[in-house]
Motif scaffolding. Structure first.
Motif, PDB file in Angstrom:
ATOM      1  N   TRP A   1       0.823  -1.201   0.000  1.00  0.00           N
ATOM      2  CA  TRP A   1       0.000   0.000   0.000  1.00  0.00           C
ATOM      3  C   TRP A   1       0.863   1.259   0.000  1.00  0.00           C
ATOM      4  CZ3 TRP A   1      -4.703  -0.689   3.839  1.00  0.00           C
ATOM      5  CH2 TRP A   1      -5.531  -1.706   3.340  1.00  0.00           C
TER       6      TRP A   1
ATOM      7  N   ARG B   1      -2.966   5.409   0.680  1.00  0.00           N
ATOM      8  CA  ARG B   1      -3.915   4.303   0.879  1.00  0.00           C
ATOM      9  C   ARG B   1      -4.013   3.944   2.358  1.00  0.00           C
ATOM     10  NH1 ARG B   1      -7.320   1.240   1.673  1.00  0.00           N
ATOM     11  NH2 ARG B   1      -7.910  -0.701   0.624  1.00  0.00           N
TER      12      ARG B   1
ATOM     13  N   GLN C   1      -6.111   6.642   4.096  1.00  0.00           N
ATOM     14  CA  GLN C   1      -7.533   6.493   3.786  1.00  0.00           C
ATOM     15  C   GLN C   1      -8.160   5.368   4.610  1.00  0.00           C
ATOM     16  OE1 GLN C   1      -7.703   5.904  -0.430  1.00  0.00           O
ATOM     17  NE2 GLN C   1      -6.987   7.970  -0.917  1.00  0.00           N
ATOM     18  N   GLU C   2      -7.442   4.266   4.777  1.00  0.00           N
ATOM     19  CA  GLU C   2      -7.977   3.142   5.540  1.00  0.00           C
ATOM     20  C   GLU C   2      -8.109   3.495   7.020  1.00  0.00           C
ATOM     21  OE1 GLU C   2      -9.483  -0.770   5.989  1.00  0.00           O
ATOM     22  OE2 GLU C   2      -9.241   0.618   4.299  1.00  0.00           O
TER      23      GLU C   2
ATOM     24  N   ASN D   1      -8.625   6.458   8.241  1.00  0.00           N
ATOM     25  CA  ASN D   1      -9.770   7.362   8.362  1.00  0.00           C
ATOM     26  C   ASN D   1     -11.092   6.594   8.221  1.00  0.00           C
ATOM     27  OD1 ASN D   1      -8.251   9.722   8.724  1.00  0.00           O
ATOM     28  ND2 ASN D   1      -7.963   9.979   6.523  1.00  0.00           N
ATOM     29  N   ARG D   2     -11.124   5.598   7.317  1.00  0.00           N
ATOM     30  CA  ARG D   2     -12.345   4.802   7.128  1.00  0.00           C
ATOM     31  C   ARG D   2     -12.691   4.024   8.386  1.00  0.00           C
ATOM     32  NH1 ARG D   2     -14.168  -0.091   6.083  1.00  0.00           N
ATOM     33  NH2 ARG D   2     -12.087  -1.014   6.248  1.00  0.00           N
ATOM     34  N   LEU D   3     -11.662   3.524   9.068  1.00  0.00           N
ATOM     35  CA  LEU D   3     -11.872   2.752  10.290  1.00  0.00           C
ATOM     36  C   LEU D   3     -12.168   3.637  11.501  1.00  0.00           C
ATOM     37  CD1 LEU D   3      -9.014   0.102   9.855  1.00  0.00           C
ATOM     38  CD2 LEU D   3     -11.481  -0.248   9.526  1.00  0.00           C
ATOM     39  N   GLY D   4     -12.038   4.949  11.330  1.00  0.00           N
ATOM     40  CA  GLY D   4     -12.330   5.869  12.426  1.00  0.00           C
ATOM     41  C   GLY D   4     -11.259   5.898  13.501  1.00  0.00           C
TER      42      GLY D   4
ATOM     43  N   VAL E   1      -7.557  14.238  10.984  1.00  0.00           N
ATOM     44  CA  VAL E   1      -7.582  13.071  10.099  1.00  0.00           C
ATOM     45  C   VAL E   1      -6.154  12.685   9.746  1.00  0.00           C
ATOM     46  CG1 VAL E   1      -9.833  13.635   9.111  1.00  0.00           C
ATOM     47  CG2 VAL E   1      -7.758  14.545   8.044  1.00  0.00           C
TER      48      VAL E   1
ATOM     49  N   ARG F   1     -10.547  13.380  -0.277  1.00  0.00           N
ATOM     50  CA  ARG F   1     -11.354  12.874   0.834  1.00  0.00           C
ATOM     51  C   ARG F   1     -10.514  12.711   2.104  1.00  0.00           C
ATOM     52  NH1 ARG F   1     -15.247   8.198  -1.805  1.00  0.00           N
ATOM     53  NH2 ARG F   1     -16.327   9.566  -3.292  1.00  0.00           N
ATOM     54  N   GLN F   2      -9.240  12.450   1.919  1.00  0.00           N
ATOM     55  CA  GLN F   2      -8.361  12.303   3.071  1.00  0.00           C
ATOM     56  C   GLN F   2      -8.232  13.632   3.811  1.00  0.00           C
ATOM     57  OE1 GLN F   2      -4.460  10.901   2.136  1.00  0.00           O
ATOM     58  NE2 GLN F   2      -3.592  11.809   3.969  1.00  0.00           N
TER      59      GLN F   2
ATOM     60  N   PRO G   1     -12.546  14.132   5.218  1.00  0.00           N
ATOM     61  CA  PRO G   1     -13.329  12.899   5.071  1.00  0.00           C
ATOM     62  C   PRO G   1     -14.825  13.098   5.286  1.00  0.00           C
ATOM     63  CG  PRO G   1     -12.131  12.912   7.155  1.00  0.00           C
ATOM     64  CD  PRO G   1     -11.649  14.093   6.381  1.00  0.00           C
TER      65      PRO G   1
END
Length: 515
Positions: free
Chosen positions: A204, A208, A211-212, A214-217, A237, A335-336, A339
């Motif tokens: 990665w 990447r 982003q992951e 941030n997606r996982l909080g 973030v 988005r990063q 978010p």
């Protein structure tokens, strides 16, 4: 008493005059070294010695290791004019803490026929040979005392580092401080290990990984602890740059080094024992993958953007980056960076071709005919130079007023309480004007440097004029970096407002279509 234009020369020729010099640095604001205590003792001592005090020179908050002190400068100038025959100090280190500086100042006084005497060190009296000999010894000890304290502090810090103590600063993600030492913080340590695994085992990129996270909080340290960066709030973030700093930090394999930020040219580095969070094999595998990622990114950087790194968003302050046929604010597109949709910037995109064409037209016109633009700016009278002159005259007037006040007090024209009250007011105003003078001088220097830089632009024009239409995209980008100070984009009424600031003294507003 007969008065003259010079308040300090109006004394009777039969009475020898002395000058009092007092100084404290910030850490020395204690009773025995306070300015008031020094002046009171020296004034009484001058009376006992039979001297008349011509003036008191005071440097509050200045180090004895520096020569550039306002009152000391005035003292040396008055010594050249013969306004006193001796300088009285409470201690030699009030005059100077450096051996070389002490001798230099005393030699300059002696060339003016002025001696030096110390109240606390009776043997220091440069009007006698024994006093000159003792002076050297005392000056050595004054410097030795200061350097010894600094050396003890440095050695103490290094000793603490060798013992594993954490000596301050931002605690690396994945650690906390326990008993003055770095210790793993389990919930963050697991995140660090996962980040290395994502890069080393899955290949990665840092973007990447961010982003992951941030997606996982998963909150970064700043958001979890409620802190900001340099006092400013953050979006809280993960970003690729922050991930990369973690992946490059050898602290995670137990290799923390103290002393890298010292100003010494060859700093003494100390290895500090730190519990590792990542196995060395995993760390090195991640470094190899980061190198491959960087090479791949370079191969895919096909387009050369003329205004790369020069455009800022007038709404959120973030950078604009090139994307296909547009320049766009990263606060809107990445988005990063934002978010949460509601937090994203709403600044419009700018058509790349239209903006680059307009700015290159301005650059080309300047390079082909720089004379008019440069000369108008260079010939413009700098307001800073007038400001410096006015402030210097104001400062001189205050200094003369202070000298007249001292003259009036010594002649019995004002009471002691009135004298000190008025002196305090004058000293406050003098310090304020001195600060203003220095600030104006710095602005004047910056203005002069800018004008000198403009002259160098003429040379750039001469080199490029004959081949301006044959420059490669990379060369155009380099020229734009030299001539464009910055570009700001803001939304307007039905169109995009763009402000371009050129280094050749022009600010060009542009309007155009956006989306």
């Amino acid at each position: 008493m007969t008065r003259t234009d010079d308040p300090l020369s109006a004394r009777s020729a039969s009475v020898q005059r002395c000058a009092l010099y007092t100084r404290v640095s910030t850490e020395e604001q204690v009773e025995r070294y306070s300015l008031e205590a020094q002046q009171e003792v020296l004034t009484r001592w001058a009376g006992v010695l039979g001297y008349e005090v011509a003036a008191t020179y005071t440097d509050p908050g200045y180090s004895g290791a520096q020569e550039d002190r306002p009152a000391l400068t005035r003292l040396l100038a008055d010594a050249q004019e013969g306004r006193f025959v001796v300088v009285l100090v409470y201690r030699l280190d009030r005059l100077a803490r450096k051996v070389r500086l002490a001798y230099d100042l005393i030699e300059r006084l002696e060339r003016c026929g002025v001696g030096l005497m110390s109240y606390s060190e009776p043997n220091i009296n440069t009007t006698t040979s024994i006093g000159k000999a003792v002076l050297g010894i005392m000056a050595v000890f004054a410097e030795w005392e200061r350097d010894t304290f600094a050396e003890r502090s440095r050695l103490g810090m290094h000793k603490a580092a060798r013992m594993g103590k954490y000596l301050g600063g931002i605690v690396p993600y994945g650690y906390t401080v326990e008993d003055g030492r770095l210790a793993p913080l389990p919930e963050e340590a697991a995140v660090v290990q996962q980040m290395f695994a994502w890069v080393a085992e899955r290949g990665w990129s840092t973007e990447r990984v961010a982003q992951e996270l941030n997606r996982l909080g998963i909150p970064p340290k700043y958001r979890r602890e409620g802190r900001g960066v340099r006092g400013k709030r953050t979006a809280g973030v993960w970003r690729g740059g922050g991930v990369l700093r973690i992946l490059k930090n050898r602290t995670y394999i137990g290799e923390y080094v103290y002393g890298k930020r010292t100003r010494k040219p060859q700093p003494e580095l100390v290895s500090v024992p730190v519990p590792p969070l990542v196995e060395p094999v995993l760390f090195e595998a991640a470094q190899e993958q980061l190198s491959r990622n960087a090479l791949f990114a370079l191969r895919n950087a096909r387009s050369v953007y003329l205004l790369k790194g020069l455009i800022r968003c007038g709404m959120c302050g973030r950078a604009y980056v090139g994307s296909a046929g547009y320049y766009a604010c990263v606060g809107r597109t990445n988005r990063q960076a934002s978010p949460i949709p509601e937090m994203r910037c709403t600044a419009p995109h700018v058509r790349r071709g239209e903006l680059e064409e307009r700015i290159w037209h301005d650059i080309r016109s300047f390079l082909l005919n720089p004379g008019e633009a440069l000369q108008a700016f260079i010939n413009e009278e700098s307001p800073e130079s007038n400001e410096v002159s006015l402030l210097e005259r104001r400062l001189q007037a205050l200094l003369e007023a202070r000298a007249r006040l001292l003259d009036l007090y010594l002649e019995g024209g004002v009471e002691k309480e009135t004298y000190y009250a008025r002196l305090e007011d004058l000293d406050t105003r003098v310090r304020e004007v001195q600060v203003s003078v220095e600030a104006a001088r710095q602005r004047s220097i910056a203005e002069r440097q800018r004008k000198e830089a403009l002259h160098s632009l003429e040379s750039l024009s001469a080199r490029l004029r004959d081949r301006i239409d044959r420059l490669t995209p990379e060369e155009k980008q380099a020229v734009a970096r030299e001539l464009v100070e910055g570009v700001t984009v803001r939304p307007g009424k039905g169109e995009v407002e763009v402000e371009v600031r050129y280094r050749f003294g022009q600010i060009a507003p542009h309007t155009g279509r956006g989306s």
